[in-house]
Design an enzyme around this catalytic site. Structure first.
Site, PDB file in Angstrom:
ATOM      1  N   TYR A  17       0.786  -1.240   0.000  1.00  0.00           N
ATOM      2  CA  TYR A  17       0.000   0.000   0.000  1.00  0.00           C
ATOM      3  C   TYR A  17       0.819   1.291   0.000  1.00  0.00           C
ATOM      4  CZ  TYR A  17      -4.408  -2.444   0.098  1.00  0.00           C
ATOM      5  OH  TYR A  17      -5.478  -3.220  -0.259  1.00  0.00           O
ATOM      6  N   GLU A  29      -8.734  -6.803   4.547  1.00  0.00           N
ATOM      7  CA  GLU A  29      -8.000  -7.922   3.942  1.00  0.00           C
ATOM      8  C   GLU A  29      -7.359  -8.805   5.006  1.00  0.00           C
ATOM      9  OE1 GLU A  29      -5.704  -5.848   0.900  1.00  0.00           O
ATOM     10  OE2 GLU A  29      -7.603  -5.195   0.023  1.00  0.00           O
TER      11      GLU A  29
END
Ligand code: FAD
Length: 388
Positions: A95, A137
């Site tokens: 990310y 997630e």
């Protein structure tokens, strides 16, 4: 939580960024993949060329940013994306890299139109959105039947039509198989000889759960004179043989049969879009009132034909061949349209559809015109999330 000023800046600049949305994300991918080429092993390199991936990312980021006050508003979309990320083995450490290049791209594309304060606000907003995905997630990885990739042997390879071939997969470790929800997919990691990057693709499970194998059914994307053939489907069809071993990620996906209602089920598929619906059909045909309508160009490309053997199954061929006509192999020539549909399936039903985008748009339009409530309409894209 972000302070009010930051949130106001982000919301106020969403339209500016959205206007340049694809320019920003196209630039973002180009620069990131040039400077961090190892990430090419995670992205679908074909979608870089056709622009679908930048478009999908742009839409997701702007949708999230415009709901920065209350990210729960994007929960359904986040769910779909998070399931895909898990099947691709996307991890928290990915990310910040995306964030870094996204901010660079915003600065470079918008130039003087954005000042430092705006960039800082977007950096914070990106961090908040990333944290949301990372936590969703994380929960999914913990609940997943296995994490990352597990090796599966191609136990059987079966030609289903001129274009579709099924692969029966058994775990190489001889261990047991998880159950899954009919409609879900697995991810496959493809290291194709002579292709420089690992490629990952999703394939819906095309059989009911509870077997000693997982089955996927793959259409050969043959390409044309102008368009190259599909990378992974061609590799699977031409190179992967029985006995070979492939890495597979655990069943995932939020397009699955809602088993909490007893309403009739209407399955509508176009082309290879029949795979998730076939799984639903096989799982539920003896339990509920199920209608299965499949559209294909003709009988030659109609895969898994003999498995559509119940009474309430209907076949629609766009241009039936002479052989199809002789065999009376179809119920309708042409397309699935609302006038026909309302005569063969009940309105009080749960609808599921999957197929090429044109087919999906037509089905979505027909069901809306018929007045089917949104919560009874479910669909899956076989590519980056688009709009219907
Ligand atoms: P890619 O290399 O990704 O190419 C995709 C298409 O673009 C091909 O048609 C190719 O010819 C074309 N193309 C190549 N280069 C260009 C270019 N430069 N410009 C324009 N077009 C180009 N597929 C199945 O067959 N069965 C399934 O059950 C199935 N389930 C899926 C479930 C989900 C949730 C998703 C997201 C996808 C599913 N798919 C399924 C699709 C599958 O994941 C792959 O996208 C598909 O097999 C094509 O991959 P590929 O690598 O062969 O083609």
């Amino acid at each position: 939580r972000l302070d009010e000023r930051t949130r106001e800046i982000v919301k106020a600049t969403v339209p500016v960024l959205a206007e340049h949305g694809e320019a920003i994300t196209t630039h973002f991918y180009k620069r990131m993949l040039t400077e961090r080429p190892e990430l090419k092993n995670y992205f679908n390199m074909t979608h870089q060329k056709d622009g679908k991936q930048p478009r999908a990312l742009a839409n997701a980021v702007y949708a999230a940013a415009s709901h920065i006050d209350d990210l729960s508003a994007i929960a359904p979309a986040a769910e779909t994306i998070a399931e895909k990320h898990v099947s691709l083995n996307i991890r928290p450490e990915h990310y910040p890299i995306i964030g870094e290049y996204l901010l660079k791209a915003i600065k470079e594309v918008l130039g003087d139109a954005v000042d430092e304060e705006v960039i800082d606000a977007w950096e914070l907003a990106y961090g908040e959105i990333a944290d949301l995905f990372i936590s969703i997630e994380d929960g999914k990885y913990k609940a997943s039947a296995w994490t990352g990739y597990r090796l599966f042997t191609i136990h059987k390879k079966v030609k289903e039509s001129e274009e579709i071939t099924s692969f029966y997969l058994k775990p190489e470790d001889g261990g047991s198989l998880p159950s899954y929800r009919p409609g879900q997919y697995i991810g496959i990691k493809a290291d194709i000889p002579d292709y420089p990057h690992t490629q990952r693709r999703q394939y819906s499970l095309s059989d009911a759960p509870g077997k000693d194998y997982l089955r996927i059914s793959v259409k050969r994307e043959g390409g044309t004179e102008e368009i190259p053939a599909g990378l992974v489907s061609t590799w699977l069809h031409d190179q992967v043989q029985e006995g070979d071993v492939v890495p597979i990620s655990a069943p995932a996906g939020d397009f699955y049969l809602n088993e909490s209602t007893s309403r009739p089920v209407v399955l509508l598929s176009g082309g290879v879009g029949l795979t998730p619906l076939m799984s639903m059909y096989k799982k539920t045909r003896d339990e509920r009132d199920v209608y299965f309508i499949h559209a294909a160009r003709n009988g030659g490309v109609h895969g898994l034909k003999e498995e559509m053997d119940g009474e309430q199954t209907y076949v629609v061929y766009e241009t039936p061949s002479e052989e199809d006509k002789t065999l009376a192999a179809y119920d309708k020539a042409g397309y699935v349209d609302l006038d026909w549909l309302r005569n063969v399936v009940p309105k009080e039903a749960d609808f599921y559809f999957c197929g090429p985008e044109g087919f999906m748009r037509a089905m979505n339009g027909a069901l809306h015109e018929w007045g089917i409530p949104d919560e009874q309409v479910n669909y899956e894209f076989f590519g980056p999330k688009g709009t219907l």
